[in-house]
Design an enzyme around this catalytic site. Structure first.
Site, mmCIF file in Angstrom:
data_model
loop_
_atom_site.group_PDB
_atom_site.id
_atom_site.type_symbol
_atom_site.label_atom_id
_atom_site.label_comp_id
_atom_site.label_asym_id
_atom_site.label_seq_id
_atom_site.Cartn_x
_atom_site.Cartn_y
_atom_site.Cartn_z
ATOM 1 N N MET A 11 0.839 -1.192 0.000
ATOM 2 C CA MET A 11 0.000 0.000 0.000
ATOM 3 C C MET A 11 0.877 1.245 0.000
ATOM 4 S SD MET A 11 -2.844 1.211 2.838
ATOM 5 C CE MET A 11 -1.634 1.948 3.958
ATOM 6 N N PRO A 12 0.568 2.237 -0.830
ATOM 7 C CA PRO A 12 1.333 3.486 -0.764
ATOM 8 C C PRO A 12 1.286 4.072 0.649
ATOM 9 C CG PRO A 12 -0.040 3.450 -2.736
ATOM 10 C CD PRO A 12 -0.457 2.281 -1.895
ATOM 11 N N ALA A 13 2.417 4.561 1.121
ATOM 12 C CA ALA A 13 2.475 5.106 2.478
ATOM 13 C C ALA A 13 1.731 6.434 2.582
ATOM 14 C CB ALA A 13 3.933 5.289 2.906
ATOM 15 N N LEU A 14 1.805 7.234 1.541
ATOM 16 C CA LEU A 14 1.181 8.553 1.545
ATOM 17 C C LEU A 14 -0.035 8.527 0.629
ATOM 18 C CD1 LEU A 14 1.453 11.478 2.597
ATOM 19 C CD2 LEU A 14 2.776 11.997 0.534
ATOM 20 N N GLY A 15 -1.180 8.851 1.187
ATOM 21 C CA GLY A 15 -2.410 8.836 0.414
ATOM 22 C C GLY A 15 -3.062 10.203 0.373
ATOM 23 N N GLY A 17 -6.704 12.167 1.028
ATOM 24 C CA GLY A 17 -7.999 12.058 1.676
ATOM 25 C C GLY A 17 -9.004 13.056 1.138
ATOM 26 N N TYR A 47 -18.814 10.005 3.744
ATOM 27 C CA TYR A 47 -18.362 11.283 3.193
ATOM 28 C C TYR A 47 -19.286 11.784 2.087
ATOM 29 C CZ TYR A 47 -13.813 10.213 5.406
ATOM 30 O OH TYR A 47 -12.798 9.890 6.280
ATOM 31 N N HIS A 105 -15.710 2.039 9.812
ATOM 32 C CA HIS A 105 -15.397 3.451 10.060
ATOM 33 C C HIS A 105 -15.229 3.780 11.541
ATOM 34 C CE1 HIS A 105 -15.994 7.601 8.008
ATOM 35 N NE2 HIS A 105 -15.188 7.731 9.033
#
Length: 290
Positions: A11-15, A17, A47, A105
């Site tokens: 998984m990419p560390a930086l996402g 939001g 959201y 969630h």
């Protein structure tokens, strides 16, 4: 930069939001993030912008497998059958057949039977290949312990409020002990600004001084702090310049003393809702069909 989850999924560390991003701004924001280089997009049923996230991904022109999509099931859809249907709703809005990471969630302490049923549904979705990894969000150590005691698959991720003013060390320690990756929401302390009533982490003198030493912004310093300590982080913005700035954190390194100085800023004050206060009566809301 990627992190390996406990089921060996990368998984990419930086996402990126999209909490509180209005639907009419979400498509452009997601497009800008993907053009910048983000490959993890985090959203949630609650959201109200999953459909626009999906559209932004499609407009980017990237192949489906090049984008890691993360979303969350809201408490109103907890329970085994309800959560299976919640997957259908989210996947339908996102326009995908498979979700990379699906989270609960919140814990629902007053109805943990529904929480357990919801997680059992996530386990089924994982076994069937409809999701690649499963996890939780806003779970405190006692919630995590109860879930581990009543289910068979350890969550891959626990997404919680983490920033320099609220590090939740006990949660991070419980996650680490169980092999769960901690993912930070409000990673640059934005909640300290828009919730008011105290200091703003983005204006903290310790953080600004560290940023000045590296030629980086306070936000970049905080994101680097997360990454160097092994967390995933999902900053949010609708401004293309800020979206780019938040991704430009891979060309410098904080020293051990700087990391310690940021750690020392923890106030222990939560800005998000108290997890124990989450009930269907106070936080329940209908999640529309796809």
């Amino acid at each position: 930069m990627e992190l390996t989850l406990n089921n060996d999924i990368m998984m990419p560390a930086l996402g990126f939001g999209v909490f509180q991003t209005p639907p009419d701004e979400t498509v452009a924001a997601v497009q800008a993030a993907l053009e910048t280089g983000y490959r993890l997009i985090d959203t949630a049923a609650a959201y109200g912008n999953e459909r626009e996230v999906g559209e932004g991904i499609r407009r980017s022109g990237l192949a489906r497998d090049d984008v890691f999509i993360e979303t969350k099931v809201w408490i109103s859809d907890y329970g085994y059958d309800q959560t299976l249907h919640a997957f259908d709703k989210s996947a339908g809005k996102l326009g995908v057949e498979r979700i990379d990471l699906l989270l609960l969630h919140q814990a629902l302490p007053s109805r943990f039977d529904l929480t357990r049923g919801a997680y059992n549904a996530l386990e089924t979705l994982l076994a069937e290949g409809r999701v690649r990894s499963i996890g939780v969000s806003n779970f405190m150590p006692d919630h995590l312990a109860a879930l581990l005691d009543q289910t068979s698959i350890v969550p891959a991720v626990n997404q919680v409020e983490v920033h320099p003013y609220f590090a939740q060390r006990a949660v991070q320690d419980a996650d680490a002990a169980a092999g769960v990756l901690t993912q930070a929401w409000s990673p640059i302390g934005g909640i300290t600004a828009y919730r008011g009533g105290g200091a703003n982490a983005l204006q903290d003198p310790t953080i600004t001084a560290i940023g000045a030493a590296h030629g980086k912004s306070p936000a970049q310093v905080m994101l680097r702090w997360h990454l160097q300590q092994g967390r995933s982080a999902i900053p949010k913005s609708v401004r293309p310049d800020r979206i780019r700035e938040n991704f430009d954190v891979f060309d410098f390194e904080l020293t051990a003393d700087e990391l310690d100085a940021i750690d020392a800023l923890d106030t222990g004050i939560r800005r998000g809702p108290e997890p124990a206060d989450i009930t269907l009566e106070t936080f329940g809301r209908d999640i529309p069909e796809a």
